[in-house]
Design a protein around this motif. Sequence first.
Motif, PDB file in Angstrom:
ATOM      1  N   ALA A  39       0.825  -1.209   0.000  1.00 16.74           N
ATOM      2  CA  ALA A  39       0.000   0.000   0.000  1.00 16.74           C
ATOM      3  C   ALA A  39       0.858   1.257   0.000  1.00 16.74           C
ATOM      4  CB  ALA A  39      -0.933  -0.016   1.206  1.00 16.74           C
ATOM      5  N   LEU A  40       1.954   1.240   0.763  1.00 21.29           N
ATOM      6  CA  LEU A  40       2.855   2.391   0.798  1.00 21.29           C
ATOM      7  C   LEU A  40       3.477   2.644  -0.569  1.00 21.29           C
ATOM      8  CD1 LEU A  40       4.503   4.562   2.299  1.00 21.29           C
ATOM      9  CD2 LEU A  40       6.166   2.773   2.873  1.00 21.29           C
ATOM     10  N   VAL A  41       3.950   1.586  -1.211  1.00 24.35           N
ATOM     11  CA  VAL A  41       4.579   1.728  -2.526  1.00 24.35           C
ATOM     12  C   VAL A  41       3.574   2.232  -3.555  1.00 24.35           C
ATOM     13  CG1 VAL A  41       5.630   0.437  -4.424  1.00 24.35           C
ATOM     14  CG2 VAL A  41       6.367   0.021  -2.077  1.00 24.35           C
ATOM     15  N   LEU A  42       2.358   1.714  -3.533  1.00 29.81           N
ATOM     16  CA  LEU A  42       1.338   2.168  -4.483  1.00 29.81           C
ATOM     17  C   LEU A  42       0.956   3.622  -4.225  1.00 29.81           C
ATOM     18  CD1 LEU A  42      -0.986  -0.984  -4.602  1.00 29.81           C
ATOM     19  CD2 LEU A  42       0.633  -0.216  -6.343  1.00 29.81           C
ATOM     20  N   THR A  43       0.901   4.024  -2.958  1.00 30.41           N
ATOM     21  CA  THR A  43       0.596   5.420  -2.623  1.00 30.41           C
ATOM     22  C   THR A  43       1.698   6.341  -3.129  1.00 30.41           C
ATOM     23  OG1 THR A  43      -0.590   4.701  -0.634  1.00 30.41           O
ATOM     24  CG2 THR A  43       0.059   7.015  -0.749  1.00 30.41           C
ATOM     25  N   ARG A  50      -1.321  13.261  -7.323  1.00 27.84           N
ATOM     26  CA  ARG A  50      -1.856  14.025  -6.187  1.00 27.84           C
ATOM     27  C   ARG A  50      -1.259  15.430  -6.155  1.00 27.84           C
ATOM     28  NH1 ARG A  50       0.046  10.976  -2.821  1.00 27.84           N
ATOM     29  NH2 ARG A  50      -1.621   9.435  -2.865  1.00 27.84           N
ATOM     30  N   SER A  51       0.027  15.532  -6.389  1.00 25.09           N
ATOM     31  CA  SER A  51       0.683  16.842  -6.386  1.00 25.09           C
ATOM     32  C   SER A  51       0.180  17.716  -7.530  1.00 25.09           C
ATOM     33  CB  SER A  51       2.199  16.666  -6.491  1.00 25.09           C
ATOM     34  OG  SER A  51       2.698  15.909  -5.415  1.00 25.09           O
ATOM     35  N   TRP A  52      -0.021  17.098  -8.698  1.00 23.78           N
ATOM     36  CA  TRP A  52      -0.523  17.835  -9.857  1.00 23.78           C
ATOM     37  C   TRP A  52      -1.915  18.418  -9.586  1.00 23.78           C
ATOM     38  CZ3 TRP A  52      -4.638  17.169 -13.300  1.00 23.78           C
ATOM     39  CH2 TRP A  52      -4.553  17.914 -14.493  1.00 23.78           C
ATOM     40  N   VAL A  66      -8.992  10.698  -6.785  1.00 22.15           N
ATOM     41  CA  VAL A  66      -8.485  10.350  -8.124  1.00 22.15           C
ATOM     42  C   VAL A  66      -7.298   9.384  -8.064  1.00 22.15           C
ATOM     43  CG1 VAL A  66      -7.406  11.271 -10.208  1.00 22.15           C
ATOM     44  CG2 VAL A  66      -9.390  12.428  -9.219  1.00 22.15           C
ATOM     45  N   PRO A  67      -6.231   9.681  -7.285  1.00 19.77           N
ATOM     46  CA  PRO A  67      -5.132   8.702  -7.208  1.00 19.77           C
ATOM     47  C   PRO A  67      -5.575   7.355  -6.640  1.00 19.77           C
ATOM     48  CG  PRO A  67      -4.446  10.828  -6.335  1.00 19.77           C
ATOM     49  CD  PRO A  67      -5.924  10.891  -6.511  1.00 19.77           C
ATOM     50  N   PHE A  68      -6.450   7.405  -5.624  1.00 21.47           N
ATOM     51  CA  PHE A  68      -6.944   6.160  -5.028  1.00 21.47           C
ATOM     52  C   PHE A  68      -7.703   5.327  -6.051  1.00 21.47           C
ATOM     53  CE2 PHE A  68     -10.460   3.931  -2.873  1.00 21.47           C
ATOM     54  CZ  PHE A  68      -9.730   3.066  -2.067  1.00 21.47           C
ATOM     55  N   THR A  69      -8.545   5.979  -6.841  1.00 23.68           N
ATOM     56  CA  THR A  69      -9.334   5.254  -7.853  1.00 23.68           C
ATOM     57  C   THR A  69      -8.431   4.639  -8.920  1.00 23.68           C
ATOM     58  OG1 THR A  69     -11.192   6.782  -7.497  1.00 23.68           O
ATOM     59  CG2 THR A  69     -11.199   5.473  -9.526  1.00 23.68           C
ATOM     60  N   ILE A  70      -7.424   5.376  -9.346  1.00 20.67           N
ATOM     61  CA  ILE A  70      -6.504   4.853 -10.366  1.00 20.67           C
ATOM     62  C   ILE A  70      -5.818   3.587  -9.875  1.00 20.67           C
ATOM     63  CG2 ILE A  70      -4.368   5.320 -11.622  1.00 20.67           C
ATOM     64  CD1 ILE A  70      -5.236   8.248 -11.768  1.00 20.67           C
ATOM     65  N   VAL A  71      -5.321   3.639  -8.640  1.00 21.86           N
ATOM     66  CA  VAL A  71      -4.643   2.467  -8.080  1.00 21.86           C
ATOM     67  C   VAL A  71      -5.613   1.290  -7.957  1.00 21.86           C
ATOM     68  CG1 VAL A  71      -3.511   1.543  -6.029  1.00 21.86           C
ATOM     69  CG2 VAL A  71      -2.902   3.802  -6.867  1.00 21.86           C
ATOM     70  N   MET A  72      -6.819   1.555  -7.501  1.00 19.97           N
ATOM     71  CA  MET A  72      -7.772   0.478  -7.292  1.00 19.97           C
ATOM     72  C   MET A  72      -8.188  -0.170  -8.610  1.00 19.97           C
ATOM     73  SD  MET A  72      -7.940   0.057  -4.177  1.00 19.97           S
ATOM     74  CE  MET A  72      -9.067  -1.298  -4.460  1.00 19.97           C
ATOM     75  N   VAL A  73      -8.384   0.629  -9.632  1.00 19.61           N
ATOM     76  CA  VAL A  73      -8.766   0.068 -10.934  1.00 19.61           C
ATOM     77  C   VAL A  73      -7.668  -0.852 -11.455  1.00 19.61           C
ATOM     78  CG1 VAL A  73      -9.175   0.644 -13.355  1.00 19.61           C
ATOM     79  CG2 VAL A  73     -10.350   1.925 -11.553  1.00 19.61           C
ATOM     80  N   LEU A  74      -6.421  -0.390 -11.367  1.00 22.02           N
ATOM     81  CA  LEU A  74      -5.303  -1.209 -11.852  1.00 22.02           C
ATOM     82  C   LEU A  74      -5.123  -2.466 -11.010  1.00 22.02           C
ATOM     83  CD1 LEU A  74      -2.680   1.598 -12.610  1.00 22.02           C
ATOM     84  CD2 LEU A  74      -4.084   0.337 -14.244  1.00 22.02           C
ATOM     85  N   LEU A  75      -5.179  -2.320  -9.693  1.00 19.69           N
ATOM     86  CA  LEU A  75      -4.966  -3.454  -8.804  1.00 19.69           C
ATOM     87  C   LEU A  75      -6.067  -4.494  -8.944  1.00 19.69           C
ATOM     88  CD1 LEU A  75      -3.266  -4.662  -6.486  1.00 19.69           C
ATOM     89  CD2 LEU A  75      -4.707  -3.398  -4.884  1.00 19.69           C
ATOM     90  N   LEU A  76      -7.316  -4.052  -8.877  1.00 21.71           N
ATOM     91  CA  LEU A  76      -8.434  -4.993  -8.969  1.00 21.71           C
ATOM     92  C   LEU A  76      -8.546  -5.593 -10.363  1.00 21.71           C
ATOM     93  CD1 LEU A  76     -11.155  -3.148  -6.847  1.00 21.71           C
ATOM     94  CD2 LEU A  76      -9.623  -5.007  -6.162  1.00 21.71           C
ATOM     95  N   GLY A  77      -8.206  -4.815 -11.391  1.00 21.11           N
ATOM     96  CA  GLY A  77      -8.234  -5.352 -12.748  1.00 21.11           C
ATOM     97  C   GLY A  77      -7.233  -6.478 -12.930  1.00 21.11           C
ATOM     98  N   LEU A 157      -4.715   1.510   1.606  1.00 17.16           N
ATOM     99  CA  LEU A 157      -4.578   2.497   0.537  1.00 17.16           C
ATOM    100  C   LEU A 157      -5.442   3.720   0.804  1.00 17.16           C
ATOM    101  CD1 LEU A 157      -4.478   0.369  -2.742  1.00 17.16           C
ATOM    102  CD2 LEU A 157      -2.782   2.052  -2.015  1.00 17.16           C
ATOM    103  N   LEU A 158      -6.674   3.485   1.247  1.00 16.14           N
ATOM    104  CA  LEU A 158      -7.571   4.605   1.538  1.00 16.14           C
ATOM    105  C   LEU A 158      -7.015   5.446   2.682  1.00 16.14           C
ATOM    106  CD1 LEU A 158     -10.193   6.102   1.049  1.00 16.14           C
ATOM    107  CD2 LEU A 158     -11.346   4.476   2.571  1.00 16.14           C
ATOM    108  N   ALA A 159      -6.541   4.786   3.733  1.00 17.11           N
ATOM    109  CA  ALA A 159      -6.001   5.520   4.880  1.00 17.11           C
ATOM    110  C   ALA A 159      -4.774   6.331   4.480  1.00 17.11           C
ATOM    111  CB  ALA A 159      -5.667   4.539   6.007  1.00 17.11           C
ATOM    112  N   MET A 160      -3.870   5.706   3.706  1.00 14.94           N
ATOM    113  CA  MET A 160      -2.657   6.415   3.296  1.00 14.94           C
ATOM    114  C   MET A 160      -2.969   7.534   2.318  1.00 14.94           C
ATOM    115  SD  MET A 160       0.148   3.347   2.910  1.00 14.94           S
ATOM    116  CE  MET A 160       0.553   2.296   4.312  1.00 14.94           C
TER     117      MET A 160
END
Length: 345
Positions: A39-43, A50-52, A66-77, A157-160
């Motif tokens: 989770a740390l590495v994905l964050t 996030r900075s952008w 937005v960053p959380f959704t991108i990670v989740m789509v890729l991970l769950l996919g 991931l959500l918490a981070m």
Amino acid sequence: MSDRAVPRALVTLLVAAAAVITLAGIKAIDAIAGPVVLALVLTIAVSPIRSWLARRRAPAWVVVAVPFTIVMVLLLGMVATLIAAVAELAVLIPGYTEQFRKLVADAQAWAAAHGVAPQVNKALQSLDPGKILEFAQGLLSGVLGVVSSVFLIVVLLLAMSLDAPIISRVMAAASAERPALTRALTTFASKTRRYILVSTIFGLICAALDVVALYLLRVPLPLLWGVLALITNYIPNIGFVVGLVPPALLALLTGGIRGLVLVVVAYMVINVVVQSFIQPKFLGDAVGLTTTATFLSLIIWATVLGPLGALLAIPLTLLVRALLIDSDPGAKWSGALVSGEIPRD
């Protein structure tokens, strides 16, 4: 009376003992430690997004979502693809029992013709058609084991993601009082992002070429082996070998020795050329670890955290280096031992 310096040998032994105890403790909670690091590495990987968004004064919930959704789509996919493909593999492989028996019989006949029957027969005694089904079931169990951690990874991931803006402000405020530590952690995050980006791009290239090659060679489930090739690309040094074994075995069952040789040659041409000659030129100094340090990190973290440790070996080693070496100005020569770069005064 002046204090005597602690003997260097004693310091070395104490450091080694502390490392062993720490690694044993991490291994004891590997079911938690692995997902936390992932989770740390994905964050960290999506922090530029996030900075952008923050620079463009997006709402706070957008900066998080937005960053959380991108990670989740890729991970769950990726997880969904693996589950579907491995489930199909578990159904497909038992149908190759007859081919397996034929290969064993051909091997025995070849051994008898060349006078090495006793040695070959002894090796073949440990093989039986049930091993094929056990392989499929084991692979499926491994994937389901990863899926069982997905919920924990999602929560982390959500918490981070929620805490990331706060951590950024804390790091900025701490740069004045702890410049070495802040600089080390910033370098760790930067190198980790670059490592993930370059590895992902070249992993996708290798995976696409592997899928095409397996499709042309009529190896079943080429998409599964392509996803596996992408995942194993993150394993340093031996990743492509790990990804080669299952399709090579299936090619042996479907196409015999010729099919096995063609798959091995195709993988070696694609993966060795891309990962050994092209990828390092783009990766540059993103890792900052010697070949020996990289290989040792793979062994250590795979032992401590299992398959997830093998995938995260480089980021984990970069984190340890940041905390123990790069944050200490007096440890520059220790850093040179793991990076191969001679420090400048």
